[in-house]
Design a protein around this motif. Structure first.
Motif, PDB file in Angstrom:
ATOM      1  N   THR A 283       9.940 -36.863 100.597  1.00  8.47           N
ATOM      2  CA  THR A 283      10.784 -35.619 100.040  1.00  8.47           C
ATOM      3  C   THR A 283      10.012 -34.390  99.867  1.00  8.47           C
ATOM      4  OG1 THR A 283      12.334 -34.926  98.295  1.00  8.47           O
ATOM      5  CG2 THR A 283      10.452 -36.056  97.684  1.00  8.47           C
ATOM      6  N   ASP A 284      10.759 -33.374 100.081  1.00  6.77           N
ATOM      7  CA  ASP A 284      10.020 -31.901 100.158  1.00  6.77           C
ATOM      8  C   ASP A 284      10.382 -31.515  98.783  1.00  6.77           C
ATOM      9  OD1 ASP A 284       9.218 -31.865 102.673  1.00  6.77           O
ATOM     10  OD2 ASP A 284      11.233 -31.579 103.344  1.00  6.77           O
ATOM     11  N   LEU A 285      11.129 -31.890  97.878  1.00  6.27           N
ATOM     12  CA  LEU A 285      11.589 -31.457  96.547  1.00  6.27           C
ATOM     13  C   LEU A 285      10.133 -31.641  95.696  1.00  6.27           C
ATOM     14  CD1 LEU A 285      14.755 -33.644  95.950  1.00  6.27           C
ATOM     15  CD2 LEU A 285      14.530 -31.066  96.139  1.00  6.27           C
ATOM     16  N   ASN A 286      10.233 -30.620  94.485  1.00  5.92           N
ATOM     17  CA  ASN A 286       8.995 -30.630  93.830  1.00  5.92           C
ATOM     18  C   ASN A 286       9.298 -31.778  92.903  1.00  5.92           C
ATOM     19  OD1 ASN A 286       6.853 -29.299  92.187  1.00  5.92           O
ATOM     20  ND2 ASN A 286       8.375 -29.165  90.708  1.00  5.92           N
ATOM     21  N   ILE A 287       8.023 -32.496  92.756  1.00  6.23           N
ATOM     22  CA  ILE A 287       7.839 -33.693  91.942  1.00  6.23           C
ATOM     23  C   ILE A 287       7.195 -33.590  90.505  1.00  6.23           C
ATOM     24  CG2 ILE A 287       7.053 -36.138  91.931  1.00  6.23           C
ATOM     25  CD1 ILE A 287       7.819 -36.285  94.810  1.00  6.23           C
ATOM     26  N   GLU A 288       7.524 -33.846  89.427  1.00  5.72           N
ATOM     27  CA  GLU A 288       6.733 -33.830  88.329  1.00  5.72           C
ATOM     28  C   GLU A 288       6.629 -35.260  87.638  1.00  5.72           C
ATOM     29  OE1 GLU A 288       5.139 -31.210  86.974  1.00  5.72           O
ATOM     30  OE2 GLU A 288       6.125 -29.328  87.854  1.00  5.72           O
ATOM     31  N   ILE A 289       5.419 -35.543  87.304  1.00  4.86           N
ATOM     32  CA  ILE A 289       5.094 -36.868  86.800  1.00  4.86           C
ATOM     33  C   ILE A 289       5.260 -36.584  85.073  1.00  4.86           C
ATOM     34  CG2 ILE A 289       3.740 -39.046  86.462  1.00  4.86           C
ATOM     35  CD1 ILE A 289       2.953 -38.335  89.494  1.00  4.86           C
ATOM     36  N   VAL A 290       6.057 -37.352  84.232  1.00  9.81           N
ATOM     37  CA  VAL A 290       6.145 -37.280  82.930  1.00  9.81           C
ATOM     38  C   VAL A 290       5.631 -38.514  82.395  1.00  9.81           C
ATOM     39  CG1 VAL A 290       7.503 -36.479  80.979  1.00  9.81           C
ATOM     40  CG2 VAL A 290       8.018 -35.535  83.237  1.00  9.81           C
ATOM     41  N   GLU A 291       4.380 -38.367  81.815  1.00 11.44           N
ATOM     42  CA  GLU A 291       3.858 -39.973  81.258  1.00 11.44           C
ATOM     43  C   GLU A 291       4.162 -39.978  79.718  1.00 11.44           C
ATOM     44  OE1 GLU A 291      -0.432 -40.586  82.668  1.00 11.44           O
ATOM     45  OE2 GLU A 291      -0.734 -41.064  80.527  1.00 11.44           O
ATOM     46  N   PHE A 292       3.903 -41.068  79.198  1.00  8.39           N
ATOM     47  CA  PHE A 292       4.022 -41.214  77.568  1.00  8.39           C
ATOM     48  C   PHE A 292       3.326 -42.489  77.524  1.00  8.39           C
ATOM     49  CE2 PHE A 292       8.299 -42.485  79.578  1.00  8.39           C
ATOM     50  CZ  PHE A 292       8.106 -44.014  79.086  1.00  8.39           C
ATOM     51  N   GLU A 293       3.210 -42.863  76.159  1.00  8.29           N
ATOM     52  CA  GLU A 293       2.372 -43.992  75.704  1.00  8.29           C
ATOM     53  C   GLU A 293       3.193 -45.311  75.900  1.00  8.29           C
ATOM     54  OE1 GLU A 293      -0.828 -44.285  74.587  1.00  8.29           O
ATOM     55  OE2 GLU A 293      -1.099 -42.045  75.672  1.00  8.29           O
ATOM     56  N   PRO A 294       2.317 -46.339  76.306  1.00  3.76           N
ATOM     57  CA  PRO A 294       3.384 -47.641  76.419  1.00  3.76           C
ATOM     58  C   PRO A 294       3.529 -48.299  75.484  1.00  3.76           C
ATOM     59  CG  PRO A 294       0.876 -47.990  77.136  1.00  3.76           C
ATOM     60  CD  PRO A 294       0.949 -46.576  76.709  1.00  3.76           C
ATOM     61  N   GLY A 295       4.491 -49.276  75.265  1.00  2.50           N
ATOM     62  CA  GLY A 295       4.692 -50.204  74.342  1.00  2.50           C
ATOM     63  C   GLY A 295       6.115 -50.155  73.796  1.00  2.50           C
ATOM     64  N   GLU A 296       6.637 -51.132  72.897  1.00  2.00           N
ATOM     65  CA  GLU A 296       7.853 -50.884  72.276  1.00  2.00           C
ATOM     66  C   GLU A 296       7.811 -49.929  70.940  1.00  2.00           C
ATOM     67  OE1 GLU A 296      11.732 -52.354  71.618  1.00  2.00           O
ATOM     68  OE2 GLU A 296      10.205 -53.185  73.370  1.00  2.00           O
ATOM     69  N   THR A 297       6.576 -49.969  70.425  1.00  2.00           N
ATOM     70  CA  THR A 297       6.341 -49.056  69.319  1.00  2.00           C
ATOM     71  C   THR A 297       6.584 -47.543  69.667  1.00  2.00           C
ATOM     72  OG1 THR A 297       3.933 -48.862  69.691  1.00  2.00           O
ATOM     73  CG2 THR A 297       4.656 -50.453  68.136  1.00  2.00           C
ATOM     74  N   ASN A 298       6.687 -47.284  70.862  1.00  2.00           N
ATOM     75  CA  ASN A 298       6.901 -45.874  71.349  1.00  2.00           C
ATOM     76  C   ASN A 298       8.225 -45.646  71.925  1.00  2.00           C
ATOM     77  OD1 ASN A 298       4.405 -44.750  70.921  1.00  2.00           O
ATOM     78  ND2 ASN A 298       3.787 -46.314  72.539  1.00  2.00           N
ATOM     79  N   LYS A 299       9.174 -46.911  71.784  1.00  2.00           N
ATOM     80  CA  LYS A 299      10.529 -46.733  72.044  1.00  2.00           C
ATOM     81  C   LYS A 299      11.635 -46.223  71.299  1.00  2.00           C
ATOM     82  CE  LYS A 299      14.158 -49.883  73.986  1.00  2.00           C
ATOM     83  NZ  LYS A 299      14.303 -51.098  74.378  1.00  2.00           N
ATOM     84  N   ASN A 300      11.352 -44.991  70.784  1.00  2.00           N
ATOM     85  CA  ASN A 300      12.271 -44.421  69.605  1.00  2.00           C
ATOM     86  C   ASN A 300      12.345 -42.675  69.969  1.00  2.00           C
ATOM     87  OD1 ASN A 300       9.542 -42.478  69.344  1.00  2.00           O
ATOM     88  ND2 ASN A 300       8.742 -44.331  68.288  1.00  2.00           N
ATOM     89  N   ILE A 301      13.108 -42.179  68.958  1.00  2.00           N
ATOM     90  CA  ILE A 301      13.652 -41.103  69.065  1.00  2.00           C
ATOM     91  C   ILE A 301      12.697 -39.865  69.192  1.00  2.00           C
ATOM     92  CG2 ILE A 301      14.021 -40.464  66.471  1.00  2.00           C
ATOM     93  CD1 ILE A 301      16.456 -39.611  69.421  1.00  2.00           C
ATOM     94  N   GLU A 302      11.314 -39.943  68.481  1.00  2.00           N
ATOM     95  CA  GLU A 302      10.306 -39.010  68.558  1.00  2.00           C
ATOM     96  C   GLU A 302       9.850 -39.047  70.078  1.00  2.00           C
ATOM     97  OE1 GLU A 302      10.797 -40.551  64.377  1.00  2.00           O
ATOM     98  OE2 GLU A 302      10.501 -41.679  66.379  1.00  2.00           O
ATOM     99  N   THR A 303       9.772 -40.077  70.586  1.00  2.00           N
ATOM    100  CA  THR A 303       9.258 -39.980  72.093  1.00  2.00           C
ATOM    101  C   THR A 303      10.469 -39.344  73.064  1.00  2.00           C
ATOM    102  OG1 THR A 303       8.108 -42.041  71.816  1.00  2.00           O
ATOM    103  CG2 THR A 303       8.530 -41.365  74.109  1.00  2.00           C
TER     104      THR A 303
END
Length: 355
Positions: free
Chosen positions: A55-75
């Motif tokens: 693709t020629d589209l602009n690509i942004e990689i958005v990273e967050f911390e791994p694990g079930e403890t981060n699967k929340n509304i704050e993330t």
């Protein structure tokens, strides 16, 4: 492998997956692409994924911390803010690359950002391939309570490339096997029996088993997308399994369990309840127990653990009118939903499990 047609989208496998993705990108006028990944999948999986992206589209990689403890509304709030700051709009595409936490939460973030933008899931763990890939369930945890907040909304497509499995540790591979075992137990006795001797399986066999597992779940979900009836059968092992997983997650004196580890214990416990309700035979119970024990180590439950786990059951999403609902086996390969079990029987199941 032929694509599997799900409700409103397709699941593509291995070499066909990237061809389908790039065709989709060429045919749709997206403004930009945002790849959501945790730090593990960013390191180990994106080097596999990105070279296959055309693709020629602009690509942004958005990273967050791994694990079930981060699967929340704050993330989620952090991710919504990052998408906003990076200029995501209604025509942006989110591609979720990772395990079930990434695809569950990434689908939820995309489904709610600007009232919903398109997303694609690329599951990279065995568990995510055979479970999170099908059904359109997207969501997050509420504290330690699993998947309490979410929506049912399907992706544009799902891409399953089993090359990602080479990046997984053994415990993560085992975790995914739990859902595959479940699919056999509730739907296909012949499929279940294939797991009774894993020593004879090779890599090609695993690809076929994954494909069949996705087919089984898709067959169920296609008939009941909103979980009004048949889809409840997929909850076998999860009523107690989720409560166990939540308890070990919130208790600082316990080592957190992987999802499949908790579900494996849940399946043994709920098989015992099935036995006591005369839904399976003693021989079937022993076969199930031995089959799961050959793959998973037993969890140690102390007497003081059982009551808090029972109290967590009341938060289970399947409950109706305050009554705990179980999906129990009706013979190996069959299921009976809407089953009830009193606390005394559930405690007996834990005692049997510990014996």
């Amino acid at each position: 492998m032929k694509p599997i047609e799900a409700n409103g989208y397709s699941i593509f496998f291995n070499e066909n997956a990237y061809e389908a993705l790039n065709s989709h990108l060429a045919e749709n006028k997206y403004s930009s692409i945002f790849i959501l990944a945790d730090s593990d999948t960013n390191e180990y999986c994106l080097p596999i994924f990105l070279p296959n992206l055309e693709t020629d589209l602009n690509i942004e990689i958005v990273e967050f911390e791994p694990g079930e403890t981060n699967k929340n509304i704050e993330t989620c709030v952090e991710l919504w803010n990052v998408l906003t700051e990076l200029g995501a709009d209604r025509k942006s595409l989110v591609i979720n690359v990772g395990g079930g936490v990434v695809t569950d939460m990434g689908g939820f973030v995309a489904s709610t950002f600007k009232r919903g933008i398109n997303f694609i899931n690329v599951p990279t763990t065995l568990l995510a391939m055979v479970d999170a890939s099908v059904g359109g369930k997207n969501g997050i945890d509420l504290g330690s309570l699993k998947n309490q907040i979410g929506v049912i909304n399907v992706p544009q497509m799902v891409l399953i490339d089993t090359n990602y499995l080479e990046t997984l540790p053994q415990n993560q591979m085992r975790s995914g096997l739990a859902e595959m075992l479940k699919h056999g137990l509730i739907f296909d006795k012949k499929y279940w029996s294939l797991f009774l001797d894993l020593n004879n399986l090779n890599t090609g066999d695993l690809d076929t088993l994954i494909y069949q597992s996705v087919e089984i779940k898709n067959n169920i979900v296609t008939q009941d997308p909103k979980e009004n009836g048949l889809r409840k059968s997929l909850n076998f092992g999860h009523t107690l399994g989720h409560a166990i997983e939540s308890y070990f997650l919130e208790n600082e004196n316990k080592t957190s369990l992987l999802h499949g580890e908790a579900i494996a214990a849940g399946m043994i416990l709920e098989s015992y309840i099935s036995l006591r309700k005369n839904l399976i035979s003693d021989m079937e119970f022993e076969e199930i127990k031995n089959g799961i024990d050959n793959i998973f180590e037993r969890i140690v439950f102390e007497e003081k653990d059982i009551q808090p786990i029972l109290e967590l059951l009341i938060h289970d999403k399947k409950n109706e009118y305050g009554t705990i609902q179980f999906a129990l086996l009706d013979g190996i390969g069959g299921i009976s939903t809407g089953q009830k079990a009193d606390n005394e029987l559930i405690i007996d199941a834990f005692l049997e499990y510990n014996s």
